[in-house]
Enzyme design. Structure first.
Site, mmCIF file in Angstrom:
data_model
loop_
_atom_site.group_PDB
_atom_site.id
_atom_site.type_symbol
_atom_site.label_atom_id
_atom_site.label_comp_id
_atom_site.label_asym_id
_atom_site.label_seq_id
_atom_site.Cartn_x
_atom_site.Cartn_y
_atom_site.Cartn_z
ATOM 1 N N THR A 12 -0.424 10.358 -27.117
ATOM 2 C CA THR A 12 -0.064 11.640 -27.749
ATOM 3 C C THR A 12 -0.652 12.842 -27.015
ATOM 4 O O THR A 12 -0.196 13.960 -27.201
ATOM 5 C CB THR A 12 -0.559 11.712 -29.211
ATOM 6 O OG1 THR A 12 -1.978 11.551 -29.217
ATOM 7 C CG2 THR A 12 0.115 10.663 -30.084
ATOM 8 N N SER A 13 -1.685 12.626 -26.215
ATOM 9 C CA SER A 13 -2.332 13.780 -25.555
ATOM 10 C C SER A 13 -3.136 13.296 -24.349
ATOM 11 O O SER A 13 -3.120 12.105 -24.019
ATOM 12 C CB SER A 13 -3.272 14.494 -26.550
ATOM 13 O OG SER A 13 -4.311 13.622 -26.946
ATOM 14 N N ARG A 35 -0.255 5.714 -32.197
ATOM 15 C CA ARG A 35 -0.297 5.255 -33.598
ATOM 16 C C ARG A 35 0.575 6.176 -34.445
ATOM 17 O O ARG A 35 0.783 7.348 -34.098
ATOM 18 C CB ARG A 35 -1.734 5.210 -34.111
ATOM 19 C CG ARG A 35 -2.443 6.525 -34.068
ATOM 20 C CD ARG A 35 -3.867 6.389 -34.566
ATOM 21 N NE ARG A 35 -4.667 7.528 -34.149
ATOM 22 C CZ ARG A 35 -5.928 7.692 -34.459
ATOM 23 N NH1 ARG A 35 -6.553 6.788 -35.190
ATOM 24 N NH2 ARG A 35 -6.594 8.752 -34.060
ATOM 25 N N ASP A 55 -0.993 1.173 -33.254
ATOM 26 C CA ASP A 55 -2.379 1.545 -33.575
ATOM 27 C C ASP A 55 -3.240 0.396 -33.060
ATOM 28 O O ASP A 55 -3.079 -0.749 -33.506
ATOM 29 C CB ASP A 55 -2.525 1.715 -35.097
ATOM 30 C CG ASP A 55 -3.920 2.197 -35.485
ATOM 31 O OD1 ASP A 55 -4.893 1.882 -34.764
ATOM 32 O OD2 ASP A 55 -4.037 2.875 -36.515
ATOM 33 N N ASN A 82 -5.883 2.833 -22.768
ATOM 34 C CA ASN A 82 -6.337 4.229 -22.724
ATOM 35 C C ASN A 82 -6.852 4.744 -24.069
ATOM 36 O O ASN A 82 -7.795 5.536 -24.106
ATOM 37 C CB ASN A 82 -5.165 5.094 -22.236
ATOM 38 C CG ASN A 82 -5.439 6.562 -22.406
ATOM 39 O OD1 ASN A 82 -6.254 7.148 -21.699
ATOM 40 N ND2 ASN A 82 -4.770 7.190 -23.387
ATOM 41 N N TYR A 147 -20.331 5.609 -29.119
ATOM 42 C CA TYR A 147 -19.369 5.722 -28.010
ATOM 43 C C TYR A 147 -19.884 4.990 -26.773
ATOM 44 O O TYR A 147 -19.175 4.175 -26.178
ATOM 45 C CB TYR A 147 -19.122 7.200 -27.700
ATOM 46 C CG TYR A 147 -18.104 7.430 -26.602
ATOM 47 C CD1 TYR A 147 -16.738 7.263 -26.842
ATOM 48 C CD2 TYR A 147 -18.498 7.827 -25.324
ATOM 49 C CE1 TYR A 147 -15.803 7.478 -25.831
ATOM 50 C CE2 TYR A 147 -17.561 8.040 -24.311
ATOM 51 C CZ TYR A 147 -16.224 7.869 -24.574
ATOM 52 O OH TYR A 147 -15.290 8.083 -23.573
ATOM 53 N N LYS A 151 -18.418 1.730 -24.515
ATOM 54 C CA LYS A 151 -18.043 1.791 -23.098
ATOM 55 C C LYS A 151 -18.924 0.854 -22.256
ATOM 56 O O LYS A 151 -18.469 0.322 -21.251
ATOM 57 C CB LYS A 151 -18.090 3.241 -22.593
ATOM 58 C CG LYS A 151 -17.059 4.153 -23.273
ATOM 59 C CD LYS A 151 -15.598 3.766 -22.991
ATOM 60 C CE LYS A 151 -14.593 4.745 -23.570
ATOM 61 N NZ LYS A 151 -13.193 4.404 -23.325
HETATM 62 N N1 LIG Z 1 -11.675 13.115 -21.480
HETATM 63 C C1 LIG Z 1 -12.837 12.630 -21.074
HETATM 64 O O1 LIG Z 1 -13.763 13.373 -20.727
HETATM 65 C C2 LIG Z 1 -13.030 11.143 -21.000
HETATM 66 C C3 LIG Z 1 -14.130 10.651 -20.280
HETATM 67 C C4 LIG Z 1 -14.333 9.292 -20.192
HETATM 68 C C5 LIG Z 1 -13.454 8.434 -20.807
HETATM 69 N N2 LIG Z 1 -12.407 8.934 -21.526
HETATM 70 C C6 LIG Z 1 -11.513 7.982 -22.189
HETATM 71 O O2 LIG Z 1 -10.170 8.311 -21.939
HETATM 72 C C7 LIG Z 1 -9.366 7.777 -22.991
HETATM 73 C C8 LIG Z 1 -8.357 8.838 -23.434
HETATM 74 O O3 LIG Z 1 -9.048 9.946 -23.973
HETATM 75 P P1 LIG Z 1 -8.606 11.460 -23.705
HETATM 76 O O4 LIG Z 1 -9.704 12.105 -23.009
HETATM 77 O O5 LIG Z 1 -7.246 11.512 -23.148
HETATM 78 O O6 LIG Z 1 -8.631 12.012 -25.201
HETATM 79 P P2 LIG Z 1 -7.504 12.503 -26.193
HETATM 80 O O7 LIG Z 1 -6.710 13.625 -25.607
HETATM 81 O O8 LIG Z 1 -8.214 12.762 -27.482
HETATM 82 O O9 LIG Z 1 -6.535 11.260 -26.342
HETATM 83 C C9 LIG Z 1 -6.945 10.092 -27.008
HETATM 84 C C10 LIG Z 1 -5.715 9.283 -27.341
HETATM 85 O O10 LIG Z 1 -6.128 8.067 -27.977
HETATM 86 C C11 LIG Z 1 -5.360 7.902 -29.137
HETATM 87 N N3 LIG Z 1 -5.950 7.053 -30.139
HETATM 88 C C12 LIG Z 1 -7.143 7.206 -30.797
HETATM 89 N N4 LIG Z 1 -7.305 6.206 -31.673
HETATM 90 C C13 LIG Z 1 -6.202 5.406 -31.558
HETATM 91 C C14 LIG Z 1 -5.782 4.225 -32.193
HETATM 92 N N5 LIG Z 1 -6.527 3.629 -33.152
HETATM 93 N N6 LIG Z 1 -4.601 3.660 -31.822
HETATM 94 C C15 LIG Z 1 -3.839 4.238 -30.869
HETATM 95 N N7 LIG Z 1 -4.161 5.372 -30.252
HETATM 96 C C16 LIG Z 1 -5.341 5.947 -30.601
HETATM 97 C C17 LIG Z 1 -5.138 9.328 -29.645
HETATM 98 O O11 LIG Z 1 -4.083 9.321 -30.582
HETATM 99 P P3 LIG Z 1 -4.058 10.280 -31.895
HETATM 100 O O12 LIG Z 1 -3.328 11.516 -31.469
HETATM 101 O O13 LIG Z 1 -3.303 9.464 -32.881
HETATM 102 O O14 LIG Z 1 -5.482 10.535 -32.300
HETATM 103 C C18 LIG Z 1 -4.802 10.000 -28.330
HETATM 104 O O15 LIG Z 1 -3.449 9.741 -27.985
HETATM 105 C C19 LIG Z 1 -10.338 7.324 -24.082
HETATM 106 O O16 LIG Z 1 -10.497 5.928 -24.006
HETATM 107 C C20 LIG Z 1 -11.637 8.015 -23.707
HETATM 108 O O17 LIG Z 1 -12.777 7.310 -24.144
HETATM 109 C C21 LIG Z 1 -12.166 10.265 -21.624
#
Ligand SMILES: NC(=O)c1ccc[n+]([C@@H]2O[C@H](COP(=O)([O-])OP(=O)(O)OC[C@H]3O[C@@H](n4cnc5c(N)ncnc54)[C@H](OP(=O)(O)O)[C@@H]3O)[C@@H](O)[C@H]2O)c1
Length: 283
Positions: A12-13, A35, A55, A82, A147, A151
């Site tokens: 979604t984002s 989800r 989900d 992801n 968190y 990880k």
């Molecule tokens: N951005 C960073 O700085 C960073 C750094 C290290 C690792 N990461 C990792 O990168 C990944 C993506 O994060 P992002 O930074 O892109 O953040 P984000 O923009 O908040 O995106 C997170 C995504 O995960 C989805 N999600 C959360 N819970 C879920 C569930 N139970 N089932 C299915 N989808 C679910 C969210 O969907 P909803 O819209 O439904 O909530 C959203 O689409 C994560 O694993 C995060 O730990 C990010």
């Protein structure tokens, strides 16, 4: 390179959405998942992605059913685990529910999704699995105990899986990302750091709150660039042309600093204490 078909969770984002757009731009096919209602992915569908609701906290059988539905449309070459979020709580203050909720998504969700696709990859004797790790899986930080726990757990689980599946033609890689500008630190997405807690930790809680607010929207990393690097590795092109797929790979200047510090600190202990460390073996 031949056209690949990808499956991505959490589209979604942020990184998930960026993955889908970059994959389509390279001429590959992609099944985007989120989800809830798939209408949340309508702009990605309009861009050419297949979409499905998933989900990652669902039961193993529901996730297997979603995978079966995806595979009915054709084989999957690449799975990207992801989906995730941050449960920002202190180690002592985080409740059992905080930990369970965080592990259900970031760890068990990954295991269940990967297990749902592994029979397919084993049968085909090919497939690439991408894990989205974090600098928080290299070194812990105050206020991110749940968190970082997930990880770190992912790092260990992936190490085992990788060695168990290499002979089956299955590749996997864990990318460790630093801070990237997505919605992950948006106040609506970061849970729990505002909750009142133990007085002894008030200053740390305040510091974490200020850090998250200050970092939100100002993260140094560009998610689109991270995704392009990951795509290069999976497709063995661009920066990864002619290179081996590494077991794990840091992405982002801040993550590099974290990793270098951990390596240096670890070597100091190994070198300065080698005689003590070795002293416990049987004669
Ligand atoms: N951005 C960073 O700085 C960073 C750094 C290290 C690792 N990461 C990792 O990168 C990944 C993506 O994060 P992002 O930074 O892109 O953040 P984000 O923009 O908040 O995106 C997170 C995504 O995960 C989805 N999600 C959360 N819970 C879920 C569930 N139970 N089932 C299915 N989808 C679910 C969210 O969907 P909803 O819209 O439904 O909530 C959203 O689409 C994560 O694993 C995060 O730990 C990010």
């Amino acid at each position: 390179m031949t056209q690949l078909r990808w499956f991505i969770t959490g589209c979604t984002s942020g990184l998930g959405e960026a993955f889908v757009r970059s994959i389509l731009a390279r001429g590959d096919k992609v099944v985007a998942s989120a989800r809830g209602d798939v209408s949340r992915l309508s702009s990605l569908k309009d861009a050419g992605a297949e979409v499905i609701s998933l989900d990652v906290t669902s039961s193993p059988s529901d996730i297997q059913a979603a995978a079966a539905k995806v595979l009915k449309g054709g084989p999957i070459d690449v799975l990207v685990n992801n989906a995730g979020y941050i449960e920002a709580a202190l180690a002592e203050e985080a409740s059992y529910d905080n930990y369970m909720s965080q592990f259900e998504t970031n760890f068990f969700g990954v295991i269940k999704t990967t297990q749902a696709f592994l029979p397919h990859f084993r049968e085909r004797k090919s497939g690439t699995i991408v894990f989205i790790g974090s600098s928080g899986g290299i070194a812990g930080e105050p206020g991110a105990a749940p968190y970082c726990g997930t990880k770190f757990a992912l790092e260990g689980w992936h190490d085992c899986l990788k060695q168990e599946t290499a002979h089956l033609g299955i590749k996997s890689v864990l990318f460790e990302l630093g801070f990237f500008r997505t919605k992950i630190m948006h106040p609506e997405n970061v849970r729990t750091f505002r909750a009142p807690g133990i007085a002894d930790y008030e200053h740390i809680r305040n510091m974490v709150g200020q850090f998250v607010e200050g970092m939100n929207g100002h993260q140094p990393g560009d998610p689109k660039k991270a995704v392009e690097v990951i795509l290069d590795f999976v497709r063995a092109e661009g920066v990864a042309e002619g290179k081996m797929l590494p077991d794990r790979f840091p992405i982002g200047t801040d993550c590099l600093a974290t990793l270098r510090k951990k390596c240096a600190d670890t070597l100091v202990v190994c070198n300065e204490w080698e005689h003590v460390i070795r002293s416990t073996d049987w004669e």
